[in-house]
Design an enzyme around this catalytic site. Structure first.
Site, mmCIF file in Angstrom:
data_model
loop_
_atom_site.group_PDB
_atom_site.id
_atom_site.type_symbol
_atom_site.label_atom_id
_atom_site.label_comp_id
_atom_site.label_asym_id
_atom_site.label_seq_id
_atom_site.Cartn_x
_atom_site.Cartn_y
_atom_site.Cartn_z
ATOM 1 N N LYS A 1 0.828 -1.216 0.000
ATOM 2 C CA LYS A 1 0.000 0.000 0.000
ATOM 3 C C LYS A 1 0.862 1.266 0.000
ATOM 4 C CE LYS A 1 -3.706 -2.594 0.603
ATOM 5 N NZ LYS A 1 -4.497 -3.070 -0.527
ATOM 6 N N CYS B 1 -15.451 -6.855 -0.066
ATOM 7 C CA CYS B 1 -16.501 -6.763 -1.084
ATOM 8 C C CYS B 1 -16.231 -7.686 -2.272
ATOM 9 C CB CYS B 1 -16.657 -5.317 -1.567
ATOM 10 S SG CYS B 1 -17.316 -4.225 -0.308
#
Length: 647
Positions: free
Chosen positions: A270, A314
């Site tokens: 990240k 998700c």
């Protein structure tokens, strides 16, 4: 960064903003086995380029390690690392599988720490929009250069005493690809090195590439040690009280202290691929995004590539490894988490997966939900904070059906566990770190240095009400608005608050490297640079009035991808709606579905819901981004509002 000794001064040409200390600088006297008087325990110092060597010397002066290990990425080296991790008790073997290991962290070091993650720029507004007075900003944390210097000075001097400093050269993307970027991470964690070997292209080939063109992101990491000197868990040193993750985009510098957990310590992920990556992408005219990349081939053999941005939990990995229920469709995986996208000389948007592995959330992954992932992870993998079994394997929530009878389970904290324990066996954020090349459906072009051509982009989230299964943006600007307005259901930190719908623009909210308003403007500008793909929004998670999912998901999502392919090919299989193009009646292929789907309901647009949605989006934009948001996005919101009024 701070001056560490009297009268030391930062000289011009400082490669990373760490102090270059004249008093300590000395020649290596031609010694192969030392650098700045510190012994090299492994590797060849002569392979270091001038800039890398300078960075290593600065790191040594600051952190004062006992020895230096220059990584080459070899199998022999990995055996050395695994041996040291076993001896330290950081990992235990998993004899049920081939070359798999389990790490258990300090219970205080289990996840990314957003509140301690900062971007450092001269001016605050370069990093974050200015929220309305009295509103807490949620689009990143800014730190001033002087505060960053102080934070480093309070933590890093001497932090590697008694430890090895590992020099980790790594490439994000295939070594030598025009889309790839190189980093050098200095770390005192062998766990980080072993994980970086899986997650990136790591080793001598990267140093050879740097010898051709010396450009790299500097990344400094230490697991730290508590200020009181008391290490709670010697097998997993960390300093949770003082953990901090700092990024300085102007100097392509990442500094991380106090945590060994992947998102805070594997600095290629990240920190580099998204936060620093997005700032480089803005300067160079490309996109660094929190997106999966998949290839889908239709029954005629025509293949298209799609990217998709979903918040965590998700289904990004599940979609990237989809097993289509539609006959004669094939999905292949290029990447499950990050996409770097750039226009080629013909104006085609091409994407690479800058990673080399999957760092996936284990709980919920099962033969039922993601058989491809399950067939990927049981060799050459480092598991972290999952449960272990008495037959030498691992366990997490979702694996119940594969448990052999009479097998005892030890939870992630090392305590005996049964299904009646009343708490999860594996930590909810437990992970597998596994090589991407092992994925049975890895795409043949996943390492193509030119990248793969992108035909469609999906945005999506977990929306239990109001949002249809699929809709298409009218044009690029409308698509950018859809990305900026993304929301998703998340469990509130305090359980009694229940489920809340959180704003997560572009699924990038924790990962923006610069002001979100400028980020949106950069996305808008892409239309002038080349052929932009079509943009869609998907929602697999709409529920009926009875609280049941209206769409079965998983392999059936291939039916939605089929409609997307038809739209990409220019078929007019849609009708217009207040929010965008939705499938025309009968255009979504439901043939052979086991579950009955209420098509009318799953595409319904309740006026009351959408009126509230418009208000919520407007409140968010005005309070969080204000004047920094491009006017065309407010215009899109106004147009949506007037269309909803006419529902």
């Amino acid at each position: 960064m701070p001056e560490l000794i009297e009268q030391s001064k930062i000289i011009s040409g400082n490669v990373c903003g760490l102090p270059q200390l004249h008093k300590l600088r000395q020649d290596n006297c031609g010694l192969y086995s030392h650098i700045r008087g510190i012994p090299i325990s492994y590797g060849n110092v002569d392979l270091l380029t001038t800039g890398v060597r300078a960075f290593v010397e600065e790191g040594i002066a600051l952190c004062q390690p006992d020895q230096v290990h220059i990584c080459d990425g070899s199998e022999q080296e990995n055996k050395v690392l695994i041996k040291s991790l076993l001896e330290a008790g950081t990992i235990v073997p998993l004899p049920k599988y081939d070359n798999c290991w389990l790490a258990r962290t300090n219970p205080a070091d289990v996840a990314r720490v957003e509140s301690r993650t900062f971007i450092c720029t001269e001016r605050r507004e370069e990093t974050i929009p200015t929220p309305v007075e009295g509103v807490k900003g949620t689009l990143g944390n800014w730190i001033s250069p002087s505060d960053m210097d102080a934070a480093v000075q309070q933590r890093f001097p001497g932090c590697m005493k008694g430890r090895t400093m590992y020099v980790v050269p790594f490439s994000m993307g295939p070594v030598g690809s025009p889309l790839s970027k190189i980093g050098i991470e200095l770390t005192d964690s062998a766990y980080v090195v072993a994980s970086m070997r899986i997650m990136t292209r790591m080793g001598a080939a990267v140093l050879r590439q740097l010898a051709k063109k010396e450009e790299f992101v500097r990344a400094l990491h230490s697991v730290g040690a508590p200020a009181n000197g008391q290490v709670e868990q010697p097998s997993w040193p960390c300093d949770p009280e003082r953990t901090i993750i700092l990024h300085k985009p102007a100097e392509n510098l990442i500094v991380s202290y106090g945590s060994g957990y992947g998102g805070n310590s594997l600095l290629g992920k990240k920190c580099f691929a998204l936060r620093i990556g997005s700032t480089i992408a803005k300067q160079e005219g490309w996109l660094a995004e929190h997106m999966l990349i998949l290839g889908i081939t239709d029954p005629k053999g025509e293949k298209k590539y799609i990217t998709a941005a979903f918040p965590s939990a998700c289904g990004k990995t599940n979609l990237a490894m989809l097993n289509p229920s539609l006959a004669n469709y094939k999905v292949e995986c290029v990447g499950d988490d990050i996409a770097w996208m750039k226009f080629d000389s013909q104006g085609v948007l091409r994407a690479i997966n800058p990673e080399n592995g999957f760092f996936g959330v284990a709980p919920g992954t099962s033969m039922e939900t993601n058989p491809i992932a399950m067939n990927t992870v049981f060799k050459n993998t480092i598991f972290t904070n999952v449960a272990s079994t008495s037959d030498g394997g691992v366990f997490w929530e979702g694996m119940e059906s594969s448990l052999a009878p009479n097998v005892q389970i030890t939870d992630w904290l090392g305590k005996p566990w049964t299904k009646d324990s009343g708490k999860p066996a594996a930590h909810p954020n437990s992970r597998f770190c596994t090589p991407a090349a092992q994925c049975p459906i890895i795409d043949e072009a996943w390492e193509d240095p030119a990248g793969v051509p992108i035909s469609a982009m999906l945005f999506g989230g977990r929306r239990p009400a109001g949002v249809p299964l699929i809709y298409e943006a009218r044009d690029w600007t409308h698509g950018v608005f859809i990305g900026a307005a993304m929301r998703s259901e998340a469990t509130a930190a305090a359980e009694h608050k229940g489920k809340v719908i959180m704003h997560d623009p572009f699924a990038m909210r924790p990962f923006f490297g610069y002001n979100f308003g400028d980020y949106v403007a950069h996305w808008l500008s892409m239309e002038k640079r080349g052929q932009v793909p079509k943009i869609f929004h998907v929602n697999w998670f709409r529920k009926s009035a009875e609280g049941k999912f209206m769409w079965p998901g998983y392999g059936e999502n291939s039916r939605v991808l089929e409609w997307i392919l038809r739209r990409v090919n220019g078929e007019s299989c849609y009708v217009d709606s207040a929010i965008g193009h939705i499938p025309a009646e009968g255009a979504l292929n439901l043939d052979g579905m086991k579950d009955k789907v209420d098509v009318k309901e799953i595409f319904s647009l309740p006026k009351e819901f959408w009126s509230q949605e418009v208000k919520d989006i407007r409140t968010y934009f005005e309070s969080q981004v204000g004047a920094d948001l491009p006017a065309s996005i407010y215009q899109q919101l106004d147009e949506l509002s007037s269309r909803v009024d006419n529902l």
